[in-house]
Design an enzyme around this catalytic site. Structure first.
Site, short mmCIF file in Angstrom:
data_model
loop_
_atom_site.label_atom_id
_atom_site.label_comp_id
_atom_site.label_asym_id
_atom_site.label_seq_id
_atom_site.Cartn_x
_atom_site.Cartn_y
_atom_site.Cartn_z
N GLU A 37 25.97 74.19 57.08
CA GLU A 37 26.30 74.61 55.88
C GLU A 37 25.36 73.92 54.86
OE1 GLU A 37 27.72 73.08 53.39
OE2 GLU A 37 28.12 74.92 51.81
N ASP A 89 34.75 67.28 52.40
CA ASP A 89 33.87 68.24 52.63
C ASP A 89 33.09 68.15 54.14
OD1 ASP A 89 30.73 68.57 51.03
OD2 ASP A 89 31.98 70.26 52.16
N HIS A 143 32.90 75.44 57.12
CA HIS A 143 31.85 74.68 57.80
C HIS A 143 32.33 73.37 58.20
CE1 HIS A 143 30.56 71.65 54.75
NE2 HIS A 143 31.02 72.60 54.12
N ASP A 169 36.23 75.77 51.79
CA ASP A 169 35.21 74.52 51.91
C ASP A 169 35.76 73.85 50.89
OD1 ASP A 169 31.80 74.54 51.28
OD2 ASP A 169 33.12 72.93 51.75
N HIS A 215 29.84 64.23 48.86
CA HIS A 215 28.73 64.04 49.61
C HIS A 215 28.44 62.58 49.71
CE1 HIS A 215 26.70 68.27 49.52
NE2 HIS A 215 27.87 68.14 50.13
N1 DTR Z 1 28.74 73.85 48.79
C1 DTR Z 1 29.66 73.25 49.01
C2 DTR Z 1 30.53 72.57 48.00
C3 DTR Z 1 30.83 73.44 46.86
C4 DTR Z 1 30.16 73.34 45.60
N2 DTR Z 1 30.74 74.53 44.92
C5 DTR Z 1 31.49 75.10 45.65
C6 DTR Z 1 32.35 76.30 45.22
C7 DTR Z 1 32.94 76.80 46.39
C8 DTR Z 1 33.03 76.29 47.69
C9 DTR Z 1 32.25 74.99 48.06
C10 DTR Z 1 31.54 74.61 46.88
C11 DTR Z 1 29.20 71.84 50.14
O1 DTR Z 1 28.61 70.87 49.56
O2 DTR Z 1 29.54 72.15 51.13
ZN ZN Z 2 28.85 69.71 51.06
ZN ZN Z 3 31.35 72.07 52.22
#
Ligand code: DTR
Ligand code: ZN
Ligand code: ZN
Ligand code: CA
Length: 315
Positions: A169, A135, A123, A198, A285
């Site tokens: 995302e 991220d 993403h 990611d 974040h």
């Molecule tokens: N959802 C993602 C961060 C995230 C948290 N746990 C996982 C496991 C595998 C990949 C990503 C993630 C985000 O905040 O973009």
């Molecule tokens: Zn994120």
């Molecule tokens: Zn992410």
């Protein structure tokens, strides 16, 4: 009279006999199927250069690259320009989420079997609180540099290669779900693998491999074994990143992750280095998720593992 039979004549007789028995050519070093070329090393400097560009874009656009903001579209335009220049067929897919326009970028490498598509994606959006360099600039930059390495190598795999950068995302896998939902049913089954990246440069990095598809998992684990880096199964993310819509559609998925807000244990610190009791990414974040929030060794290793899997799974 005793004939002196040369070794060559004996060998020739053996080959002839084998031909008769097997009804075919005798495989030897010269005729054995060629092993596919190994993936090239992905230059860390190339990946970091993309991160610097994404940081500059965020800085010039209110400090973020979030869905629906100027920083996201500028990020997409940057990635697209690199891919267009490298000979990819790019497509921008537009959608609306939370009242704002979002975009996915899809890049197809010409050639390969359209009935066997290997995808690698990440993403491209950040949260609104920061530049989102780990991220998920880390995944986006690594996927971009791997795609550029395919061009540099003029790689011609058996299968078709497709790369993707997802929008929104952070709003809940919106862009990737939009893409999967709009695939014609036949097209879903044509995707033989979707690889997700990611957060692959966390400062206090762990080395986590998705355990969704065993073959893809093995491809990554074999790579890390080859460089003597222990890995663990990724347990934090089921359903939490862009592989989830593909998995729900029956596509084999896999990927890599270096950790987010969970803390590293003492056992993990002992095998990976790093700091026990500290989050894998303390800036998850947050506004401090900048180019200073990257572990170069982890980013390099994961970028190379990404390329290895793309080459291995598309040969
Ligand atoms: N959802 C993602 C961060 C995230 C948290 N746990 C996982 C496991 C595998 C990949 C990503 C993630 C985000 O905040 O973009
Ligand atoms: Zn994120
Ligand atoms: Zn992410
Ligand atoms: Ca490398």
């Amino acid at each position: 009279m005793k004939l002196s039979v040369s070794a060559r004549a004996v060998a020739a007789a053996a080959v002839a006999t084998t031909m008769l028995l097997t009804g075919g050519a005798v495989a030897d070093a010269a005729s054995a199927p060629a092993r596919p070329a190994a993936a090239p090393d992905i230059p860390l400097a190339g990946v970091k250069a993309h991160l610097s560009q994404l940081q500059s874009i965020a800085t010039a656009n209110g400090g973020n690259r979030a869905h629906g903001r100027a920083g996201y579209k500028a990020s997409l335009d940057y990635v697209k320009a690199k891919l267009d220049a490298a000979g990819y067929t790019t497509t921008v897919q537009q959608f609306t989420a939370s009242g704002r326009t979002g975009y996915n970028l899809i890049a197809d490498w010409p050639g390969g079997d359209a009935n066997q598509v290997v995808m690698a994606g990440s993403h491209l959006d950040s949260v609104s609180s920061g530049a989102g360099i780990n991220d998920n600039g880390s995944g986006s930059a690594a996927v971009l540099e791997a795609a550029l390495a395919v061009c540099r190598a003029q790689y011609k795999p058996t299968k078709h290669l497709r790369f993707a950068w997802w929008g929104a995302e952070e709003l809940g896998l919106v862009g990737s779900r939009y893409y999967v939902n709009r695939l014609a049913t036949g097209d879903r089954s044509r995707i033989s693998a979707y690889l997700n990246f990611d957060m692959i440069g966390s400062p206090n990095a762990g080395y986590f491999v998705y355990d969704d598809d065993p073959a893809i998992e093995k491809t990554f684990k074999d790579y890390f074994s080859g460089i003597n880096v222990p890995t663990e199964i990724e347990t934090e993310g089921d359903g939490r990143s862009d592989h989830a819509p593909f998995k729900s559609a029956g596509v084999p998925v896999g990927g890599l992750f270096t950790g987010a807000s969970r803390t590293m244990t003492a056992a993990q610190a002992a095998k990976w280095g790093g700091t026990a009791g500290r989050a894998f990414d303390r800036c998850y974040h947050s506004s401090c998720d900048t180019t200073a929030n990257i572990n170069d060794t982890a980013l390099d290793r994961n970028s190379d593992a990404l390329a290895h899997a793309v080459w291995e799974l598309s040969e």
